[in-house]
Structures are given as structure tokens and as C-alpha cells.
Design a protein around this motif. Structure first.
Motif, PDB file in Angstrom:
ATOM      1  N   LEU A   1       0.818  -1.219   0.000  1.00  0.00           N
ATOM      2  CA  LEU A   1       0.000   0.000   0.000  1.00  0.00           C
ATOM      3  C   LEU A   1       0.845   1.260   0.000  1.00  0.00           C
ATOM      4  O   LEU A   1       2.015   1.245   0.317  1.00  0.00           O
TER       5      LEU A   1
ATOM      6  N   CYS B   1      -4.199  -3.811  -1.236  1.00  0.00           N
ATOM      7  CA  CYS B   1      -4.271  -4.798  -0.156  1.00  0.00           C
ATOM      8  C   CYS B   1      -4.821  -6.126  -0.677  1.00  0.00           C
ATOM      9  O   CYS B   1      -4.931  -7.080   0.074  1.00  0.00           O
TER      10      CYS B   1
ATOM     11  N   GLU C   1      -0.733  -7.949   6.089  1.00  0.00           N
ATOM     12  CA  GLU C   1      -2.027  -7.374   5.670  1.00  0.00           C
ATOM     13  C   GLU C   1      -3.076  -8.401   6.030  1.00  0.00           C
ATOM     14  O   GLU C   1      -3.177  -9.466   5.445  1.00  0.00           O
TER      15      GLU C   1
ATOM     16  N   SER D   1      -6.201  -9.324   5.744  1.00  0.00           N
ATOM     17  CA  SER D   1      -7.139 -10.169   4.996  1.00  0.00           C
ATOM     18  C   SER D   1      -6.429 -11.008   3.934  1.00  0.00           C
ATOM     19  O   SER D   1      -7.055 -11.848   3.301  1.00  0.00           O
TER      20      SER D   1
ATOM     21  N   GLY E   1     -14.931  -0.707  -1.572  1.00  0.00           N
ATOM     22  CA  GLY E   1     -13.634  -1.259  -1.979  1.00  0.00           C
ATOM     23  C   GLY E   1     -12.730  -1.582  -0.817  1.00  0.00           C
ATOM     24  O   GLY E   1     -11.569  -1.174  -0.794  1.00  0.00           O
ATOM     25  N   CYS E   2     -13.226  -2.329   0.151  1.00  0.00           N
ATOM     26  CA  CYS E   2     -12.416  -2.804   1.276  1.00  0.00           C
ATOM     27  C   CYS E   2     -12.742  -4.273   1.502  1.00  0.00           C
ATOM     28  O   CYS E   2     -13.855  -4.572   1.912  1.00  0.00           O
ATOM     29  N   PRO E   3     -11.819  -5.218   1.233  1.00  0.00           N
ATOM     30  CA  PRO E   3     -10.569  -5.040   0.504  1.00  0.00           C
ATOM     31  C   PRO E   3     -10.820  -4.451  -0.893  1.00  0.00           C
ATOM     32  O   PRO E   3     -11.939  -4.511  -1.393  1.00  0.00           O
ATOM     33  N   HIS E   4      -9.758  -3.943  -1.511  1.00  0.00           N
ATOM     34  CA  HIS E   4      -9.899  -3.203  -2.769  1.00  0.00           C
ATOM     35  C   HIS E   4     -10.794  -3.924  -3.781  1.00  0.00           C
ATOM     36  O   HIS E   4     -10.746  -5.143  -3.915  1.00  0.00           O
TER      37      HIS E   4
ATOM     38  N   CYS F   1      -6.723   3.583   1.737  1.00  0.00           N
ATOM     39  CA  CYS F   1      -8.118   3.648   2.196  1.00  0.00           C
ATOM     40  C   CYS F   1      -8.136   4.526   3.452  1.00  0.00           C
ATOM     41  O   CYS F   1      -7.074   4.851   3.986  1.00  0.00           O
TER      42      CYS F   1
ATOM     43  N   ILE G   1      -8.782   3.878   6.501  1.00  0.00           N
ATOM     44  CA  ILE G   1      -8.177   3.239   7.683  1.00  0.00           C
ATOM     45  C   ILE G   1      -6.658   3.362   7.605  1.00  0.00           C
ATOM     46  O   ILE G   1      -5.986   3.694   8.579  1.00  0.00           O
TER      47      ILE G   1
ATOM     48  N   LYS H   1     -15.421  -4.953   7.293  1.00  0.00           N
ATOM     49  CA  LYS H   1     -14.116  -4.606   7.855  1.00  0.00           C
ATOM     50  C   LYS H   1     -13.989  -3.090   7.982  1.00  0.00           C
ATOM     51  O   LYS H   1     -13.606  -2.565   9.031  1.00  0.00           O
ATOM     52  N   GLN H   2     -14.313  -2.379   6.896  1.00  0.00           N
ATOM     53  CA  GLN H   2     -14.221  -0.916   6.928  1.00  0.00           C
ATOM     54  C   GLN H   2     -15.174  -0.362   7.999  1.00  0.00           C
ATOM     55  O   GLN H   2     -14.820   0.544   8.749  1.00  0.00           O
TER      56      GLN H   2
ATOM     57  N   LEU I   1     -13.740  -1.124  11.621  1.00  0.00           N
ATOM     58  CA  LEU I   1     -12.518  -0.369  11.920  1.00  0.00           C
ATOM     59  C   LEU I   1     -12.796   1.129  11.984  1.00  0.00           C
ATOM     60  O   LEU I   1     -12.257   1.833  12.842  1.00  0.00           O
TER      61      LEU I   1
HETATM   62 FE1  F3S Z   1      -7.574  -2.720   2.362  1.00  0.00          FE
HETATM   63 FE2  F3S Z   1      -7.971  -0.637   3.866  1.00  0.00          FE
HETATM   64 FE3  F3S Z   1      -9.676  -2.568   3.862  1.00  0.00          FE
HETATM   65  S1  F3S Z   1      -6.024  -1.528   3.439  1.00  0.00           S
HETATM   66  S2  F3S Z   1      -8.510  -4.396   3.503  1.00  0.00           S
HETATM   67  S3  F3S Z   1      -9.195  -1.263   2.109  1.00  0.00           S
HETATM   68  S4  F3S Z   1      -8.961  -1.496   5.682  1.00  0.00           S
END
Ligand code: F3S
Length: 414
Positions: free
Chosen positions: A78, A121, A140, A142, A302-305, A362, A364, A382-383, A386
Motif C-alpha cells: 500500500l 491490499c 495485511e 485479509s 472497496g475494502c478489501p480493494h 483507504c 483506515i 471490515k471498513q 474499523l
Molecule cells: Fe484494504 Fe484498507 Fe480494507 S487496506 S482491507 S481497504 S482497511
């Protein structure tokens, strides 16, 4: 831990201070893991964070490091978004730190060492697909569950120093999920509801965490449809990393080390069984929402991307619409996929509607949201979890369609 003659020499400083430091670190790390020896790795993934990583090494190691190359193919994850860093509120100082040629902790130095930045990520979306049965190191949260479970690659949930040391030495301690006997499942999770959308997989992961605590037992899922897609598994891994400590899971009849239940358990029976039905999924969804004001300030996707498929879906949902003037819509994807999105005209559709297609980072990772953000909407558990914890803001969690609707209307509608 046993060291070969060559490793002993490295440990005793015959190959210079950087390799000495790395080998000493790996020896101590291996002993803490109860490993008997080091094993060769095929690749390494490191998460490169300025101010947090290399700068903390002793100066004599750092100066030796500048002339070193990594021993195995090594990928950095990242960074900052090079096109929109100002739009994301990144300070000039931090941007320079990430991009400077010689500065320690920057991708400039990483490149000199032979590290290839992938700016995501979810590197398996852009070609980081190691061969089944080979060993690698990965940081990382995930990522290890995806590599271990979906690809059958053997990796532990490593830290930055251990991944970095392994990249330079080409080896890692043979412990944790690098050992076949530690890869068997113990907990059977019966899925007793239909999983159709990506967020259902986020919710499944959160439900598992709620029912078992931050378990380290490897779950074995039954009842998951056979036609699952990569995006579903990406969501499951993201959710698992936010709600449990597991570095691996099995899906009977789907993942490579679980052709059957017996296979997944190593010939034994699961020690425990839990089930997840529609009610449990709903409870998991509620965990990710704070149900504050319906007025949304920021929508994060887009988390993970996101994969290209997911970005294409967002572009279709946004076509001909306009993001509400009081809302920011941020969509994250890998850097190289964004180049394809550019060529397909997806970036244009999204930016014409007022959204931003971003990469490499992102909220986070940056440690902040746009100033004044009080309410975030997202399709990622996850987003959601967090951001709730880190920023203390209100969260709405739901499907991508609901998130886009909120971005356009400015309000979350249940
Ligand atoms: Fe990636 Fe950020 Fe989620 S680094 S897994 S988009 S918390």
C-alpha cells in the motif's frame, strides 16, 4: 532452532550487518513460534508504512540495507494515491515520504532493493498468485486467509519485520500454518441460509466472530454455494480479518485442502459445530451499523480493494446520476486495475457523477476521513468495524446498491 552452516554464518555477521540482524530476528521469531528450522519461501509480501517500519532499525543496519537486494520476488502493498492524494487530505510531507527516491520507508528505496509495489491490499487481483503448496510470507490482515484458503499457499500471519527479514534471507521459520498439521479445521460452521450478495459473506464472517470470539480455530464452512466468486471470498476474508484471528478456512468441496469434510479435518471429526442462519446474519449486520443520523457524509467502497467487475457495477449504478453535493464517494481499487478502468471509460463515468476512483490506500490506512465526516456508509464489514472504532463516527453498512443510493440522495434508507 537449528541453523544450517550458511545460516550460522549469516547469524554471525559474515555477510554484513543487515543480514546478521535479519537472521538474528528470524531465529528469535522462529524460537517464539516453536519452529525447528527455517524453510525456503517462493515470495514475500510486505506492507510498507513510513514512520513505522525501517526507520526503527539500527542505523548500521539501515546503511548496509541500502545496497542490498531482496532474495525472492517481493511485493509491497500500500501507499498513497498518486493522482488524488490532495483530494484525500494527505499532507505534502507524508506524500513526499511515500514517494521520495532515497528516503527510508519510501517506495523509492523499496524499488532499489528490488521490491515491486503493487499498490493494493488485494494483490491476488493483480497477479500475485503463488503456486499451491509453496511457502511465502505475507502481512495485511485479509491476505493470509485468502492465500492459505483459496490458493493453498502456505503462509503465516506475519509482521512487517518478519516479512522484511524473510524477503532478504529468502526463508521463514517453519511454524504456524507453514506446517501441514496446523492447517486442519476444528470448527464446523453450517451455513443454513442462502448467501447471494457479497455483503452476506461479510456478515457470515462477523457472525462467526460474534459466536466464537476472536477464535484461532480454523473454520470449515458447509452449505456455501459452489458457484461462489472471487469477490465473495474477498469479502469473507475481509470480514474474518476484522472479527476473528483465523489465518485460514476451508469450504467443503471448494477450497483446495477440503475436497471432503474428512480432508479438511485431517481424517478426524470437527471438535465443535455452530450454525449461521438468516437471524444470525441479521445480527451480524446490526453489529456493523450504529444507526445514527441517516444523513451520510462519506461513502466508502472497496475494502478489501474492489475488482474491475465491482468497479464496473458501480459505474453502471452511477451512470446518469450525480453524487449529492454534501457527500463524498470514494471507491478503492488496485493501481494497475485503475489503468484498465481508465481505458474502459469507467473512471470517467464515476468522476462525471462526482465520485472518486482511488487506489493504493483507504481511510483506515490513512488514519483519517475527510474533515467533518460524521456518518460513513460502506458495503464492507471490515471498513465499518474499523472506522467505527478508529474514528468514532456513525456507520451504515449495506449492499453496494444501497451505498450508491445513499451517495446520490445523501441519505441512508433502510
Ligand atoms: Fe484494504 Fe484498507 Fe480494507 S487496506 S482491507 S481497504 S482497511
Amino acid at each position: 532452532m537449528y541453523l544450517t552452516i550458511e545460516e550460522e554464518k549469516m547469524h554471525d555477521g559474515e555477510y554484513g550487518p543487515a543480514l546478521e540482524w535479519m537472521m538474528r530476528f528470524l531465529s528469535k521469531y522462529g524460537e517464539a513460534l516453536g519452529a525447528k528450522k527455517l524453510i525456503e519461501i517462493s515470495s514475500a509480501v510486505i506492507d510498507w508504512e513510513p514512520g513505522f517500519t525501517i526507520e526503527k532499525l539500527p542505523p548500521f543496519v539501515i546503511s548496509d540495507l541500502k545496497t542490498r537486494k531482496v532474495k525472492v520476488p517481493t511485493y509491497g502493498l500500500l501507499s498513497v494515491d498518486h493522482r488524488h492524494w490532495k483530494d484525500m487530505g494527505v499532507s505534502e510531507e507524508l506524500y513526499k515520504k511515500y514517494t521520495a527516491e532515497d528516503e527510508l520507508g519510501s517506495f523509492g528505496l523499496a524499488r532499489k532493493m528490488g521490491i515491486i509495489p503493487l499498490y493494493t491490499c488485494a494483490p491476488y487481483l493483480v497477479g500475485f498468485v503463488p503456486i499451491r503448496g509453496t511457502h511465502c510470507t505475507a502481512k495485511e490482515s485479509s491476505l493470509p486467509p485468502y492465500l492459505n484458503s483459496m490458493l493453498g499457499v502456505m503462509t503465516s500471519q506475519d509482521t512487517f519485520p518478519s516479512c522484511f527479514a524473510s524477503a532478504l534471507v529468502g526463508k521463514t521459520p517453519e511454524g504456524g500454518l507453514h506446517l501441514r498439521e496446523n492447517r486442519y479445521g476444528k470448527l464446523l460452521v453450517k451455513v443454513e441460509t442462502k448467501l447471494t450478495e457479497e455483503i452476506h459473506y461479510d456478515m457470515l464472517a462477523i457472525s462467526l466472530g460474534k459466536q466464537t470470539g476472536a477464535t484461532m480455530d480454523i473454520p470449515i464452512f458447509s452449505g456455501i454455494p459452489k458457484n461462489i466468486r472471487l469477490e465473495h471470498m474477498k469479502s469473507l476474508c475481509g470480514g474474518l480479518s476484522a472479527s476473528t484471528g483465523v489465518g485460514m478456512f476451508h469450504i467443503i468441496g471448494v477450497t483446495p485442502e477440503a475436497r471432503t469434510l474428512e480432508d479438511a479435518c485431517g481424517g478426524c471429526k470437527p471438535e465443535e459445530t455452530i450454525s449461521v442462519d438468516e437471524k444470525e446474519l441479521k445480527k451480524a449486520q446490526d453489529t456493523c451499523c450504529t444507526r445514527g443520523s441517516p444523513k451520510v457524509d462519506l461513502v466508502v467502497l472497496g475494502c478489501p480493494h474492489y475488482s474491475l467487475n465491482q468497479v464496473e457495477r458501480v459505474a453502471r449504478l452511477l451512470e446518469g446520476k450525480r453524487v449529492h453535493k454534501d457527500v463524498k464517494l470514494w471507491i478503492f481499487m488496485p493501481y494497475s486495475s485503475r489503468l484498465v478502468a481508465d481505458s474502459l471509460g469507467l473512471t470517467d463515468v464515476i468522476s462525471k457523477s462526482g465520485g472518486l476512483l482511488l487506489c493504493s490506500t483507504c481511510p483506515i490506512l490513512m488514519g483519517h476521513c475527510p474533515p467533518g465526516t460524521e456518518v460513513m456508509a460502506t458495503d464492507s464489514a471490515k471498513q465499518a468495524l474499523l472506522a467505527k472504532e478508529l474514528f468514532g463516527i456513525d456507520i451504515w453498512f449495506g449492499s453496494v446498491e444501497k451505498c450508491i443510493e445513499a451517495a446520490v440522495s445523501g441519505e441512508w434508507r433502510e
